[in-house]
Design a protein around this motif. Sequence first.
Motif: not given
Length: 57
Positions: A1-17
Amino acid sequence: MTTVVDCPTCGAKVEWTPANRYRPFCSERCKKIDLGAWAEEKYAIPAAPPKDPLDQE
């Protein structure tokens, strides 16, 4: 399972890989915007003023 976080600047979804070299940011642009904000002192870490050792009562 891949962790997904929000970009601190624009809020886009980012995969933590390991493949995402800009994590937690979505891009180099967002990373540089954040660095610029730190350089311009737009962010601050709150702290209590130091106690003056001469003010002991």
